[in-house]
Design a protein around this motif. Structure first.
Motif, PDB file in Angstrom:
ATOM      1  N   THR A  96    -137.410  76.098  80.397  1.00 24.40           N
ATOM      2  CA  THR A  96    -138.130  75.997  81.533  1.00 24.40           C
ATOM      3  C   THR A  96    -137.554  75.258  82.614  1.00 24.40           C
ATOM      4  OG1 THR A  96    -139.132  74.402  80.237  1.00 24.40           O
ATOM      5  CG2 THR A  96    -140.252  76.234  80.532  1.00 24.40           C
ATOM      6  N   HIS A  97    -136.790  74.200  82.266  1.00 21.02           N
ATOM      7  CA  HIS A  97    -136.048  73.092  82.914  1.00 21.02           C
ATOM      8  C   HIS A  97    -135.146  72.289  82.085  1.00 21.02           C
ATOM      9  CE1 HIS A  97    -139.405  70.894  81.159  1.00 21.02           C
ATOM     10  NE2 HIS A  97    -139.159  69.470  81.645  1.00 21.02           N
ATOM     11  N   MET A  98    -134.410  71.342  82.752  1.00 20.93           N
ATOM     12  CA  MET A  98    -133.290  70.798  82.124  1.00 20.93           C
ATOM     13  C   MET A  98    -133.595  69.398  81.446  1.00 20.93           C
ATOM     14  SD  MET A  98    -131.318  73.146  82.466  1.00 20.93           S
ATOM     15  CE  MET A  98    -129.776  72.543  81.856  1.00 20.93           C
ATOM     16  N   HIS A  99    -134.764  69.142  81.386  1.00 24.27           N
ATOM     17  CA  HIS A  99    -135.264  67.814  80.614  1.00 24.27           C
ATOM     18  C   HIS A  99    -134.541  68.114  79.120  1.00 24.27           C
ATOM     19  CE1 HIS A  99    -138.440  65.808  83.212  1.00 24.27           C
ATOM     20  NE2 HIS A  99    -137.302  64.894  83.214  1.00 24.27           N
ATOM     21  N   SER A 100    -134.164  66.760  78.388  1.00 25.55           N
ATOM     22  CA  SER A 100    -133.411  67.174  77.354  1.00 25.55           C
ATOM     23  C   SER A 100    -134.514  67.691  76.088  1.00 25.55           C
ATOM     24  CB  SER A 100    -133.005  65.833  76.857  1.00 25.55           C
ATOM     25  OG  SER A 100    -133.953  64.875  76.782  1.00 25.55           O
ATOM     26  N   PRO A 186    -143.616  72.174  90.261  1.00 21.60           N
ATOM     27  CA  PRO A 186    -143.353  70.736  90.313  1.00 21.60           C
ATOM     28  C   PRO A 186    -143.700  70.283  89.149  1.00 21.60           C
ATOM     29  CG  PRO A 186    -145.459  71.158  91.655  1.00 21.60           C
ATOM     30  CD  PRO A 186    -144.891  72.499  91.297  1.00 21.60           C
ATOM     31  N   HIS A 187    -142.392  69.213  88.718  1.00 26.10           N
ATOM     32  CA  HIS A 187    -142.496  68.313  87.553  1.00 26.10           C
ATOM     33  C   HIS A 187    -141.590  67.233  87.809  1.00 26.10           C
ATOM     34  CE1 HIS A 187    -142.211  67.090  83.553  1.00 26.10           C
ATOM     35  NE2 HIS A 187    -141.121  67.726  83.548  1.00 26.10           N
ATOM     36  N   PRO A 188    -142.377  66.333  88.903  1.00 29.59           N
ATOM     37  CA  PRO A 188    -141.579  65.252  89.351  1.00 29.59           C
ATOM     38  C   PRO A 188    -140.924  64.566  88.529  1.00 29.59           C
ATOM     39  CG  PRO A 188    -143.723  65.497  90.547  1.00 29.59           C
ATOM     40  CD  PRO A 188    -143.832  66.502  89.452  1.00 29.59           C
TER      41      PRO A 188
HETATM   42 ZN   LIG Z   1    -139.838  67.841  81.336  1.00 32.31          ZN
END
Ligand SMILES: [Zn+2]
Ligand SMILES: [Zn+2]
Length: 318
Positions: A96-100, A186-188
């Motif tokens: 989904t996104h690059m958060h660890s 969005p996921h600020p």
């Molecule tokens: Zn995240």
């Protein structure tokens, strides 16, 4: 001709066997019943901290025995094995996104599959950044890989893993069973490189939203889905959580700005008219004093359909 009792018994058994043959043959040639698509929650806690209990974010959708892995938090490989999904069978991966908490074990999961005999292509999809992460991963493990390729007569895993970066909302991939579409949400402070995914399968539609700030546009994306799998933030639990975690001065601020409260999850589910809502990526997901009832309470104020609070290794069949 006289036939003794023993021969008679043998003859009758043979006859019975002959009679039984057509039925047996039929059973062997009839196609086994097709299993319906199912979603397995591998890790249901949001965030990168590793604790006992719920594992970090990871899921797998299985359609006609083909696994589609969604997010690769720490523990994904172990949980896949526990869910009886053989690592070398992984075929598609979506991030989904690059958060660890969504990518930390991406490389190691593919490595683990290769180590266990992977010999087909794995197609991975995710936002811009996935390519660099993959390149850096292979560099970090280069010594081992280059020793093992000749030593163990293995294919080059770097060629088996094909990463495609998503740059906008729209179609991601499709095969003869599954069609996948992404929606930017969005996921600020991440505003662009974060996606929700819709999976259209022969058995129904699943929309996976993880992570996101409250975004009413998701209701349109999830309209009429059989299953909405949405992240959830339990606000009363956040203060206790930030008190437990060191250096968490801005953690609460981040959580409130970038995630969706249980009430707002209910709003999205109602507006979308989904058939079932499942809450996962629970924050805080490591506080046993928060019961399923407490997770559901906020969402119920808005959504009247069935609500499930995900647990690790829980399976939902479409
Ligand atoms: Zn995240
Ligand atoms: Zn997350």
């Amino acid at each position: 001709m006289t036939i003794d009792r023993r021969t008679l018994l043998k003859l009758s058994m043979a006859a019975a066997g002959t009679l039984a043959l057509p039925a047996q043959a039929l059973a062997q040639t009839a196609a086994p019943a097709r299993k319906r698509a199912r979603w397995i929650f591998l890790g249901t806690k949001g965030g990168p901290r590793v604790t006992t209990g719920r594992s970090n974010p990871a899921n797998v959708l299985i359609v006609d025995d083909v696994p589609y892995v969604m997010d690769c938090g720490p523990g994904v490989s172990k949980r896949l094995v526990e869910a009886k999904v053989a690592l070398p069978s992984i075929r598609y991966v979506f991030v989904t996104h690059m958060h660890s908490d969504h990518v930390l074990e991406f490389g190691n999961m593919v490595y683990g599959a290769w180590s266990a005999g992977l010999n087909h292509e794995v197609n991975a999809f995710g936002p811009v950044g996935m390519g660099a992460l993959t390149k850096a991963y292979w560099e970090s493990i280069r010594d081992d890989v280059e020793i093992r390729i000749p030593d163990e007569s293995k294919p080059d895993p770097r060629k088996l893993l094909v990463v495609k970066e998503i740059t906008d909302s729209g179609p991601v991939m499709s095969n003869d069973r599954v069609k996948v579409t992404a929606l930017r949400t969005p996921h600020p402070p991440i505003l662009e490189r974060n996606y929700a995914y819709k999976f259209e399968t022969p058995d129904g539609v699943i929309v996976y939203v993880c992570d996101t700030a409250y975004n009413p546009a998701l209701a349109e994306f999830a309209r009429g889905a059989d299953l909405l799998i949405h992240e959830a933030l339990y606000v009363p639990g956040v203060d206790a959580m930030t008190a437990r975690v060191k250096n968490a001065a801005t953690l609460k601020e981040h959580l409130l700005a970038s995630h969706t409260t249980t009430e707002d999850v209910g709003r999205i589910a109602k507006e979308a008219g989904v058939k079932k809502l499942v809450m996962t990526h629970l924050v805080p997901g490591d506080d046993p004093s928060i019961t399923d009832e407490m997770w559901m309470e906020g969402a119920r104020k808005h959504y009247g359909g069935p609500i499930v609070v995900a647990r690790d290794l829980m399976e939902i069949e479409l």
